[in-house]
Design an enzyme around this catalytic site. Sequence first.
Site, mmCIF file in Angstrom:
data_model
loop_
_atom_site.group_PDB
_atom_site.id
_atom_site.type_symbol
_atom_site.label_atom_id
_atom_site.label_comp_id
_atom_site.label_asym_id
_atom_site.label_seq_id
_atom_site.Cartn_x
_atom_site.Cartn_y
_atom_site.Cartn_z
ATOM 1 N N SER A 124 0.844 -1.181 0.037
ATOM 2 C CA SER A 124 0.053 -0.144 0.028
ATOM 3 C C SER A 124 0.835 1.207 0.181
ATOM 4 C CB SER A 124 -0.849 0.077 1.363
ATOM 5 O OG SER A 124 -1.454 1.116 1.513
ATOM 6 N N TYR A 149 -2.324 -1.556 10.904
ATOM 7 C CA TYR A 149 -2.539 -2.105 9.519
ATOM 8 C C TYR A 149 -1.366 -1.564 8.620
ATOM 9 C CZ TYR A 149 -3.922 -2.022 4.642
ATOM 10 O OH TYR A 149 -3.776 -2.214 3.349
ATOM 11 N N LYS A 153 1.831 -3.973 6.661
ATOM 12 C CA LYS A 153 2.157 -3.955 5.031
ATOM 13 C C LYS A 153 3.769 -3.660 5.087
ATOM 14 C CE LYS A 153 -1.508 -4.806 3.319
ATOM 15 N NZ LYS A 153 -1.594 -6.052 2.744
HETATM 16 P P1 NAD Z 1 -10.843 -7.395 0.966
HETATM 17 O O1 NAD Z 1 -10.908 -7.506 2.537
HETATM 18 O O2 NAD Z 1 -11.919 -7.321 0.151
HETATM 19 O O3 NAD Z 1 -9.996 -8.976 0.793
HETATM 20 C C1 NAD Z 1 -9.030 -9.559 1.559
HETATM 21 C C2 NAD Z 1 -9.546 -11.043 1.528
HETATM 22 O O4 NAD Z 1 -8.495 -11.798 2.362
HETATM 23 C C3 NAD Z 1 -10.855 -11.242 2.082
HETATM 24 O O5 NAD Z 1 -11.656 -12.085 1.274
HETATM 25 C C4 NAD Z 1 -10.866 -12.104 3.304
HETATM 26 O O6 NAD Z 1 -11.849 -12.875 3.775
HETATM 27 C C5 NAD Z 1 -9.474 -12.606 2.942
HETATM 28 N N1 NAD Z 1 -8.538 -13.039 4.245
HETATM 29 C C6 NAD Z 1 -8.193 -11.980 5.535
HETATM 30 N N2 NAD Z 1 -7.377 -13.038 6.195
HETATM 31 C C7 NAD Z 1 -7.332 -13.978 5.665
HETATM 32 C C8 NAD Z 1 -6.640 -15.309 5.868
HETATM 33 N N3 NAD Z 1 -5.884 -15.332 7.148
HETATM 34 N N4 NAD Z 1 -6.777 -16.657 5.441
HETATM 35 C C9 NAD Z 1 -7.657 -16.504 4.137
HETATM 36 N N5 NAD Z 1 -8.127 -15.378 3.872
HETATM 37 C C10 NAD Z 1 -8.032 -14.198 4.466
HETATM 38 O O7 NAD Z 1 -9.601 -6.435 0.761
HETATM 39 P P2 NAD Z 1 -9.197 -5.856 -0.569
HETATM 40 O O8 NAD Z 1 -9.425 -4.284 -0.505
HETATM 41 O O9 NAD Z 1 -9.337 -6.968 -1.687
HETATM 42 O O10 NAD Z 1 -7.685 -5.747 -0.301
HETATM 43 C C11 NAD Z 1 -6.595 -7.014 -0.789
HETATM 44 C C12 NAD Z 1 -5.424 -6.895 -0.218
HETATM 45 O O11 NAD Z 1 -4.826 -5.436 -0.838
HETATM 46 C C13 NAD Z 1 -5.193 -6.450 1.336
HETATM 47 O O12 NAD Z 1 -4.005 -7.207 1.555
HETATM 48 C C14 NAD Z 1 -5.175 -5.166 1.437
HETATM 49 O O13 NAD Z 1 -4.555 -4.735 2.658
HETATM 50 C C15 NAD Z 1 -4.228 -4.697 0.375
HETATM 51 N N6 NAD Z 1 -4.688 -3.432 -0.013
HETATM 52 C C16 NAD Z 1 -5.971 -2.913 -0.085
HETATM 53 C C17 NAD Z 1 -6.417 -1.472 -0.302
HETATM 54 C C18 NAD Z 1 -7.465 -0.933 -0.639
HETATM 55 O O14 NAD Z 1 -7.722 0.392 -0.702
HETATM 56 N N7 NAD Z 1 -8.673 -1.808 -0.850
HETATM 57 C C19 NAD Z 1 -5.135 -0.637 -0.481
HETATM 58 C C20 NAD Z 1 -3.947 -1.105 -0.378
HETATM 59 C C21 NAD Z 1 -3.543 -2.280 -0.168
#
Ligand code: NAD
Length: 358
Positions: A124, A149, A153
Amino acid sequence: MKTLLTGGAGYIGSHTAVAMVDAGHDVAVVDNFANSSAEAIARVEKITGKKVALYEADVADKERMMEILKTEMPDCIIHFAGLKAVGESVAMPVEYYRNNIDTTLTLLECMRELGLTNIVFSSSATVYGEDNVPPFTEDAPKGMCTNPYGWTKWMQEQMLTDAAKASKAECDRLKATGKEAGANEWKAPLSVVLLRYFNPVGAHESGLIGEDPQGIPNNLMPYISQVAVGRRDHLTVFGDDYDTPDGTCRRDYIHVMDLAEGHVKAAEYAVENKGTEVINLGTGSPYSVLEMVEAFGRACGHAVAYEIGARRAGDVQDSWADAEKAKAVLGWQASRGIDEICRDAWNWQSHNPQGYKK
Ligand code: NAD
Ligand code: UDP
């Protein structure tokens, strides 16, 4: 190419699954549905017309992950799984560190034992911290994060970078001595791509998949969408006294399908290269909160109600990417603008007012 998407039922993972299948790659998904549902994958299958192997499992569970990875033996793992709510991470740091850090450690141990070498990680822009001046370039020093959080990362980036370095050193040493790699030794140097996302928003143009936050949305775009569809009364704009043209913060909003296509390029790059590469996925163009509110109003056909409120603790005024490295290294750049973002977000929200719930 065979890919395995941890957290693939989530917002970004499900869109990436579509982009991967569209690019001709095989997709398997591991998710524990902590923040998602199997319905998202059913919809990915509907969009693509292709079957996606779906495993319900905790990525931190080594025994289960060894079984799954032995079955799939992916050419590349894309590691999305993680908890991501900034405010919740402040209240529940232990759960956030345990979940996010453990998933990466488990994957690295499994990869080492099975000789899997390629991983793309969801990082991120938050790792740039508060002191860098945008546009952020990948060689800017990582900053101090404002919440647990962000630190997860920051730390996962470091863990993956260190593992890649150690894997190369170990393989060089084994080669020089003519010895075979043991069970806990790297069989080949790792290839790691750390993708630093800016602000992923929007939805697949079909309107079948999109962002479905549980409870009150923390992020701007799902909040605006829920106001527009009548689920919430009005948006609170967190501060209009910043040093920007309209006084509200500026961000680099990137269409989730552009982001998804960036993952396809990153995974293809990872299998062809070794070492660690840090790459921003952003557009390079910032928009203010009020510009996004106006753009959404154009897309949905009515003004989105808002009030000006106090600043939110921990917000940086400005954040946007220098997007040149992604272009040079991956041959990728975002192609969709804020009007397409708002159109597709509205298409998803208006056809699924309660998200994946019927
Ligand atoms: P999201 O919550 O929709 O997807 C994350 C998925 O991981 C979910 O389906 C959740 O059920 C699953 N999960 C969590 N812990 C788990 C575990 N221990 N075992 C198996 N599954 C698990 O989030 P997203 O927006 O799709 O983000 C995806 C990734 O990108 C994340 O790592 C998030 O931190 C990162 N990210 C997201 C953003 C954003 O703005 N959406 C920005 C920067 C980084
Ligand atoms: N924001 C806002 N009201 C909200 C949610 C967000 O004004 O209900 C603002 C927030 O202050 C920031 C921008 O919208 O300036 C983007 O916030 P988001 O949480 O989506 O992303 P991040 O701050 O993590 O980049």
